[in-house]
Design a protein around this motif. Structure first.
Motif, PDB file in Angstrom:
ATOM      1  N   ARG A  16       0.835  -1.209   0.000  1.00  0.00           N
ATOM      2  CA  ARG A  16       0.000   0.000   0.000  1.00  0.00           C
ATOM      3  C   ARG A  16       0.864   1.251   0.000  1.00  0.00           C
ATOM      4  O   ARG A  16       0.651   2.190  -0.777  1.00  0.00           O
ATOM      5  CB  ARG A  16      -0.909  -0.033   1.224  1.00  0.00           C
ATOM      6  N   ILE A  17       1.830   1.307   0.880  1.00  0.00           N
ATOM      7  CA  ILE A  17       2.897   2.300   0.852  1.00  0.00           C
ATOM      8  C   ILE A  17       4.202   1.545   1.052  1.00  0.00           C
ATOM      9  O   ILE A  17       4.199   0.448   1.613  1.00  0.00           O
ATOM     10  CB  ILE A  17       2.730   3.406   1.931  1.00  0.00           C
ATOM     11  N   GLY A 196       4.937  10.225   7.157  1.00  0.00           N
ATOM     12  CA  GLY A 196       4.930  10.069   5.705  1.00  0.00           C
ATOM     13  C   GLY A 196       5.982  10.916   5.033  1.00  0.00           C
ATOM     14  O   GLY A 196       6.553  10.530   4.002  1.00  0.00           O
ATOM     15  N   GLU A 315       0.289   7.151   5.231  1.00  0.00           N
ATOM     16  CA  GLU A 315      -0.104   7.216   3.821  1.00  0.00           C
ATOM     17  C   GLU A 315      -0.568   8.625   3.459  1.00  0.00           C
ATOM     18  O   GLU A 315      -0.181   9.171   2.417  1.00  0.00           O
ATOM     19  CB  GLU A 315      -1.206   6.213   3.516  1.00  0.00           C
ATOM     20  N   TYR A 318       2.445  10.881   3.348  1.00  0.00           N
ATOM     21  CA  TYR A 318       3.311  10.509   2.222  1.00  0.00           C
ATOM     22  C   TYR A 318       2.767  11.070   0.915  1.00  0.00           C
ATOM     23  O   TYR A 318       3.496  11.686   0.119  1.00  0.00           O
ATOM     24  CB  TYR A 318       3.405   8.983   2.178  1.00  0.00           C
TER      25      TYR A 318
END
Length: 330
Positions: A16-17, A196, A315, A318
């Motif tokens: 996902r990240i 992030g 997330e 980020y």
């Protein structure tokens, strides 16, 4: 978000990240690992966290069965949002008398990602490769990085200044730059990666992943004392003490926990590597039982919550940081 990760081993693609949750001594247990994987990042735990009583079935085997079954159920129920793979940390140190047994259990369960620490050994890498596993070895300098790859590791975890627990002293800027001069394989960066923005910085430097530990201590799923979780939330970078006293290896710890143990964090004696002991009977001296490890990135942790909420926050940060920079360069 489109991220090209096709150059990476399959087990490390599609997160996902680009984040790996680091294995935390005592703290990382199946409940936390499962939550991390369900949130879309690599979850991990040290094999030595699974300690059974004498004569009992190996707890590591039980834990791995539990993790695999729960993630399989999740994937069947959520085919469009499958869980990320998990990783097992093996302490490759001569005092770890359980290593051979634990390697056999991990091969049996076909563990997809192996994180090795405190020594690079060819036979450990061969065991991982025999079941299709990917090996990431943690290092604190370029010399150790080259040794690890020479002995068959597939990738590296660069443990730079500011990382929680056992940590190096080199700037992440210098460490990543030197490694990337000769190595183009999987590379994660450890050292104050708790937001992030710091994850994006790691990627900009050339790392494929961030490697986050301390932020996951302050989670509902972590096997940590509530006082430990609260101290993580209340602390900042200035509250981190770098010492070799507690394990024989230099590492970062919460100042408040050192003070609570009756010691002066500014005047700690040193210990050398000969005091390291990862045997099954290892016990910390009483005064050290509540010495709590942490990295310098804890200032980003504002509250105790779920592991999934940590991933959600990172997330958001980020993506926002990436869009901001993209606008500058666009």
């Amino acid at each position: 978000m489109s991220r090209d990760d096709t150059h990476l081993p399959k087990a490390l693609q599609g997160l996902r990240i680009p984040l790996i949750a680091s294995p935390l001594f005592i703290i990382s247990v199946p409940k936390l690992v499962i939550a991390q994987c369900k949130a879309g990042i690599v979850g991990s735990f040290p094999a030595l966290n699974a300690r059974e009583g004498e004569g009992e079935h190996p707890l590591l085997d039980t834990w791995l069965t539990q993790i695999k079954e729960e993630l399989d159920r999740h994937n069947q129920a959520n085919p469009d949002r499958p869980a990320a793979p998990f990783a097992i940390n093996q302490i490759v140190h001569r005092s770890n008398a359980r290593l051979d047994r634990d390697l056999e259990i991990c091969v049996k369960h076909e563990v997809p990602i192996w994180i090795t620490s405190l020594g690079a050994r060819i036979e450990v890498n061969e065991a991982a490769h025999s079941c299709g596993g990917v090996v990431l070895h943690d290092i604190i300098n370029n010399r150790f990085a080259k040794k690890a790859i020479d002995k068959g590791a597939d990738g590296l975890v660069a443990v730079a200044a500011g990382a929680g627990g056992h940590a190096g002293q080199q700037s992440p800027l210098a460490l990543i730059q030197e490694i990337r001069e000769w190595f183009d394989g999987p590379l994660a960066l450890s050292g104050a990666i708790a937001s992030g923005e710091s994850l994006l910085a790691a990627r900009a430097m050339g790392a494929d992943f961030g490697y986050t530990g301390s932020a996951f201590i302050a989670t509902d799923e972590a096997n940590a004392d509530q006082g430990y979780k609260d101290m993580i939330v209340e602390s900042g970078a200035e509250d981190i003490v770098y010492s070799s006293l507690f394990t024989g290896v230099w590492g970062n710890y919460l100042r408040g926990s050192v003070e609570n143990a009756g010691m002066d964090p500014d005047n700690l004696p040193q210990a050398d590597a000969s005091s390291m002991d990862f045997g099954t009977d290892r016990e910390k001296p009483k005064a050290w039982k509540t010495i709590w490890g942490s990295g310098q990135g804890v200032g980003a942790v504002k509250s105790v919550g779920s592991a999934g909420s940590i991933v959600d926050r990172m997330e958001r940060e980020y993506l926002a940081a990436g869009k901001k920079l993209a606008a500058e360069f666009g």
